[in-house]
Design an enzyme around this catalytic site. Sequence first.
Site, PDB file in Angstrom:
ATOM      1  CG  ASP A   1      -6.316   1.899  -7.678  1.00 11.80           C
ATOM      2  OD1 ASP A   1      -5.620   1.066  -7.072  1.00 11.80           O
ATOM      3  OD2 ASP A   1      -6.729   2.953  -7.151  1.00 11.80           O
TER       4      ASP A   1
ATOM      5  CB  SER B   1     -24.030   8.731 -14.560  1.00 11.31           C
ATOM      6  OG  SER B   1     -24.107   8.120 -13.278  1.00 11.31           O
TER       7      SER B   1
ATOM      8  N   GLY C   1     -12.825   2.930  -1.311  1.00 16.30           N
ATOM      9  CA  GLY C   1     -11.441   2.484  -1.488  1.00 16.30           C
ATOM     10  C   GLY C   1     -11.338   1.224  -2.326  1.00 16.30           C
TER      11      GLY C   1
ATOM     12  N   GLY D   1     -16.457   5.637  -3.066  1.00 18.68           N
ATOM     13  CA  GLY D   1     -15.749   6.188  -1.907  1.00 18.68           C
ATOM     14  C   GLY D   1     -15.355   5.146  -0.880  1.00 18.68           C
TER      15      GLY D   1
ATOM     16  CD  GLU E   1      -3.097  -0.325   0.075  1.00 17.88           C
ATOM     17  OE1 GLU E   1      -3.150   0.035  -1.126  1.00 17.88           O
ATOM     18  OE2 GLU E   1      -3.688  -1.323   0.511  1.00 17.88           O
TER      19      GLU E   1
ATOM     20  CG  ASP F   1       0.463   2.954  -6.591  1.00 15.28           C
ATOM     21  OD1 ASP F   1       0.699   3.777  -5.686  1.00 15.28           O
ATOM     22  OD2 ASP F   1      -0.633   2.894  -7.195  1.00 15.28           O
TER      23      ASP F   1
ATOM     24  CB  SER G   1     -12.041   6.654  -9.652  1.00 13.01           C
ATOM     25  OG  SER G   1     -11.160   6.173  -8.690  1.00 13.01           O
TER      26      SER G   1
ATOM     27  CE1 TYR H   1      -2.913   7.655  -2.880  1.00 12.57           C
ATOM     28  CE2 TYR H   1      -2.192   9.423  -4.347  1.00 12.57           C
ATOM     29  CZ  TYR H   1      -2.317   8.076  -4.064  1.00 12.57           C
ATOM     30  OH  TYR H   1      -1.839   7.143  -4.958  1.00 12.57           O
TER      31      TYR H   1
HETATM   32  C1  GLA Z   1      -5.187   4.710  -4.142  1.00 11.84           C
HETATM   33  C2  GLA Z   1      -4.446   5.037  -5.430  1.00 11.84           C
HETATM   34  C3  GLA Z   1      -3.426   3.960  -5.773  1.00 11.84           C
HETATM   35  C4  GLA Z   1      -2.540   3.631  -4.581  1.00 11.84           C
HETATM   36  C5  GLA Z   1      -3.380   3.415  -3.325  1.00 11.84           C
HETATM   37  C6  GLA Z   1      -2.540   3.219  -2.092  1.00 11.84           C
HETATM   38  O1  GLA Z   1      -5.995   3.588  -4.344  1.00 11.84           O
HETATM   39  O2  GLA Z   1      -5.354   5.154  -6.505  1.00 11.84           O
HETATM   40  O3  GLA Z   1      -2.667   4.371  -6.889  1.00 11.84           O
HETATM   41  O4  GLA Z   1      -1.585   4.627  -4.380  1.00 11.84           O
HETATM   42  O5  GLA Z   1      -4.269   4.484  -3.088  1.00 11.84           O
HETATM   43  O6  GLA Z   1      -1.809   2.042  -2.174  1.00 11.84           O
END
Ligand code: GLA
Length: 389
Positions: free
Chosen positions: A168, A64, A120, A118, A30, A33, A124, A217
């Site tokens: 992602d 949508s 996680g 939202g 985590e 990336d 998106s 972030y």
């Molecule tokens: C989000 C971002 C990813 C990654 C994670 C944390 O999901 O979109 O690119 O950085 O957070 O691992």
Amino acid sequence: MLKLLEDFRSRFGSSARIYRAPGRVNLIGEHTDYNDGFVMPAAIEFYCWVAAAPRADRKLVIHSENYNETVEANLESIVTAGNRHWANYPLGVAQALQGGGKRLKGANLLIHGEVPLGAGLSSSAAIEVAVGFALLEQSGLATDRLELARLCQKAENEFVGARVGIMDQFVSCHGRAAHALVLDCRSLEYKLVKLPAGIQLVICNTMVKHEIGGGEYNRRRAECEEGVRKLQTVLPHIRALRDVTIAQLEEHRGLLAPKVYSRCRHVVTENDRVQSAVRAFESGDIRALGPLLGESHRSLRDDYDVSCRELDTMVDIAGAQRGVIGARMTGGGFGGCTINLVEAGAVEGFKKSVAAEYRSRTGLQPEIYVSPASNGAQEVEVIPDSGAS
Ligand code: GLA
């Protein structure tokens, strides 16, 4: 997905082809990336669905179902739909594809997202990749999945304005049923690790999303970059935290502000944990994953400071359940979900007691999803007589 086709016909008056792309859950790795490191995500059986048909002009008409709203754009001059608007994801992807030399044709699109928003789980990336895949196919252009993942990330970085890494979008393009991906975020080479048959991926949604998430972030990224700059004064060969060992970090700790040191320590140790997790999967030593997931969570909580009370509570409760191999927060943090590796026979009991205890400790009703690892983006054949839904 017959319903989506019917909705499309009543809205746009024609038949359509259907595409989908999955959300993801990250098993370990985590916030590595964007530090050129390693991640181990799996695509999940929650998708963003897109029904699409060509238009004669160069317009995109995008509806949508989730927001019950239609947005139109001219492919010659795509402009943002406004701050934090859902349409920035599809519009940004169209813009990035064209910027990448893809000449798109006009299209009508109907979007239905089923990845919880939202939470996680990368709703998106799912919408970006599903729309990108649909637009390429509708325009008769070949889909290079790596290029699509990169362009979707670019759309999110530049059009939406979130400095996310590649994880992602990459797994939404490349996911494989029953497997997790081990991705080297520098070379973008990946391999598949088979998930053991007797273990299920159980995702617990805390049902909170703390608003500070977005800004924090980007701040974490900046702190990592500061760490690299300082360390480069003594380690000129390093390009990213990926290149730093824990011994080097300890040796040069004095160069770094305490907070920056902690951020770097998370990233450096997390990369090592991904490698250990790969060995555990490959050797079938599944029990070894428990401590790795636990250390990952503590490192994200204490060193990287991206957890929150609800995530910690959820992980704490999970750790005490029968049949749990390991648990940790997953995704960017500040709320959202935990990932739990649970023995198949224990899943029902796990769901019941985790939900009850989380409710009594937080007053919140969690959602708990059990999902096999799924395939990446694809076109879906809808056969009207099959009763497919
Ligand atoms: C989000 C971002 C990813 C990654 C994670 C944390 O999901 O979109 O690119 O950085 O957070 O691992």
